[in-house]
Design a protein around this motif. Structure first.
Motif, PDB file in Angstrom:
ATOM      1  N   GLN A 188       0.826  -1.199   0.000  1.00 39.62           N
ATOM      2  CA  GLN A 188       0.000   0.000   0.000  1.00 39.62           C
ATOM      3  C   GLN A 188       0.866   1.256   0.000  1.00 39.62           C
ATOM      4  N   GLN A 189       1.922   1.239   0.815  1.00 37.97           N
ATOM      5  CA  GLN A 189       2.829   2.394   0.847  1.00 37.97           C
ATOM      6  C   GLN A 189       3.530   2.576  -0.499  1.00 37.97           C
ATOM      7  N   TYR A 190       4.016   1.485  -1.074  1.00 36.23           N
ATOM      8  CA  TYR A 190       4.735   1.583  -2.341  1.00 36.23           C
ATOM      9  C   TYR A 190       3.797   2.021  -3.472  1.00 36.23           C
ATOM     10  N   ALA A 191       2.576   1.496  -3.469  1.00 39.06           N
ATOM     11  CA  ALA A 191       1.608   1.889  -4.495  1.00 39.06           C
ATOM     12  C   ALA A 191       1.305   3.378  -4.391  1.00 39.06           C
ATOM     13  N   TYR A 192       1.144   3.861  -3.161  1.00 33.33           N
ATOM     14  CA  TYR A 192       0.860   5.286  -2.988  1.00 33.33           C
ATOM     15  C   TYR A 192       2.048   6.136  -3.438  1.00 33.33           C
ATOM     16  N   GLN A 193       3.269   5.777  -2.999  1.00 35.09           N
ATOM     17  CA  GLN A 193       4.446   6.563  -3.364  1.00 35.09           C
ATOM     18  C   GLN A 193       4.689   6.533  -4.870  1.00 35.09           C
ATOM     19  N   SER A 194       4.416   5.390  -5.502  1.00 31.63           N
ATOM     20  CA  SER A 194       4.554   5.296  -6.955  1.00 31.63           C
ATOM     21  C   SER A 194       3.593   6.252  -7.641  1.00 31.63           C
ATOM     22  N   PHE A 195       2.356   6.297  -7.150  1.00 31.93           N
ATOM     23  CA  PHE A 195       1.381   7.219  -7.729  1.00 31.93           C
ATOM     24  C   PHE A 195       1.756   8.672  -7.440  1.00 31.93           C
ATOM     25  N   LYS A 196       2.181   8.934  -6.227  1.00 34.98           N
ATOM     26  CA  LYS A 196       2.519  10.303  -5.817  1.00 34.98           C
ATOM     27  C   LYS A 196       3.623  10.890  -6.689  1.00 34.98           C
TER      28      LYS A 196
END
Length: 350
Positions: A188-196
């Motif tokens: 979840q953290q990596y998916a968010y940071q990738s999108f960000k």
């Protein structure tokens, strides 16, 4: 409480006699030499390169190496393997694969990459403090911690070979559940940071366990607050600490040698779980520094997030929800933590 009272209290928590098993087995000396070697090379490499993430790059491997050393010691000395040690090693290999995957995709295996916090720390501190911190905390303390969290397997060497018990089965299931939750939080953290950090349109990034539909409002907020992160500000850290506590409990609950150490001047002296307690102190300090950086970047939103969501415990998050309702602040706080994203998504759908 004066000094004498404190000394007496600590001696009850950590009876001196309960340290004896940690010092009496021949397998410990090579492990200490290996730890000293790791202290030396990580410090020298960090000084030469100016990169303080040398320990970070081997963090995923060293606990398993120590555990494998203690687990396989009987084989190298013509003795029978301890089944409990083998089980713990298998669980730690699973932990290593999860962490190695996450470390790889974050780029920390690259010799040129570095944890984002270290440049910030170096830029804000006196050069002498930086030198002391690099050697004393990063090189020495962290390497000793990595040896310490491998000590549960060392405990098994003091027991005769024996079959696994019910406690081993329960702890194994609990350890695997914690790893699954930690893997989900990482995704979840990596998916968010990738999108960000992407320039693409808002949408869902299909990582396992991380299928939230991120929006531009989520990106503007600056930090992940959905999924498991809506229940804990650091669900990955919480699971990590609990995993190593579970590792300590394997020999503590299943070992006939360790159990007699439990009755003392207080019901449960804490020496067998001392490594995990020290690891938790590291996480508490590290998390406080990480949050101070995030708070400086997103002061209003992150302050609201701290007021609404517990640092580690979901139970504390429920207590915060109740207290904010009593004080009449819940609606405003939740709007800062989630509402802006929800409004953005509603506008998009309209």
């Amino acid at each position: 409480m004066d000094t004498d009272d404190l000394k007496q209290f600590l001696s009850q928590l950590f009876p001196p006699s309960s340290f004896t098993p940690y010092l009496s087995h021949p397998s410990l000396t090579p492990a200490l030499y290996f730890c000293a070697f790791n202290i030396l090379w990580t410090y020298v490499a960090g000084e030469i390169t100016g990169n303080f993430s040398q320990v970070d790059r081997v963090w995923t491997f060293l606990p398993v190496i120590y555990t494998a050393w203690f687990t396989l010691w009987p084989v190298w000395n013509g003795e029978e393997l301890r089944t409990r040690g083998v089980l713990m090693l298998a669980l730690q290999i699973t932990w290593m694969l999860r962490l190695s995957y996450n470390t790889f995709r974050r780029g920390l295996f690259s010799l040129s990459d570095e944890d984002y916090r270290w440049p910030i720390f170096r830029a804000s501190q006196h050069w002498l403090l930086i030198k002391v911190f690099h050697f004393g905390f990063i090189a020495v303390t962290q390497n000793f911690l990595l040896l310490g969290i491998g000590l549960p397997a060392y405990w098994t060497l003091f027991d005769p070979p024996s079959p696994l018990q019910t406690s081993d089965s329960i702890l194994s299931v609990l350890a695997l559940l914690l790893l699954l939750l930690e893997f989900t939080a990482d995704n979840q953290q990596y998916a968010y940071q990738s999108f960000k950090h992407s320039s693409g349109k808002p949408g869902a990034i299909r990582w396992p366990g991380a299928r939230q539909a991120w929006t531009e409002a989520d990106k503007r907020r600056g930090f992940v607050s959905r999924g498991l992160w809506a229940w804990s500000r650091h669900p990955n850290f919480a699971c990590e600490q609990l995993f190593w506590f579970v590792q300590n409990l394997f020999p503590l609950l299943g070992s006939p040698t360790a159990r007699p150490l439990l009755p003392s001047t207080i019901p449960y002296p804490l020496t067998p779980i001392l490594p995990s307690l020290c690891l938790s102190l590291l996480f508490v300090a590290s998390t406080a520094y990480t949050e101070s950086i995030t708070l400086s970047r997103y002061p209003e939103a992150y302050k609201a997030y701290q007021a609404r969501v517990g640092k580690f415990s979901p139970g504390y998050t429920v207590m915060k929800w109740f207290w904010l309702g009593v004080t009449g602040k819940r609606e405003r706080v939740e709007r800062l933590v989630w509402g802006e994203a929800e409004e953005g998504e509603a506008k998009k759908q309209r």
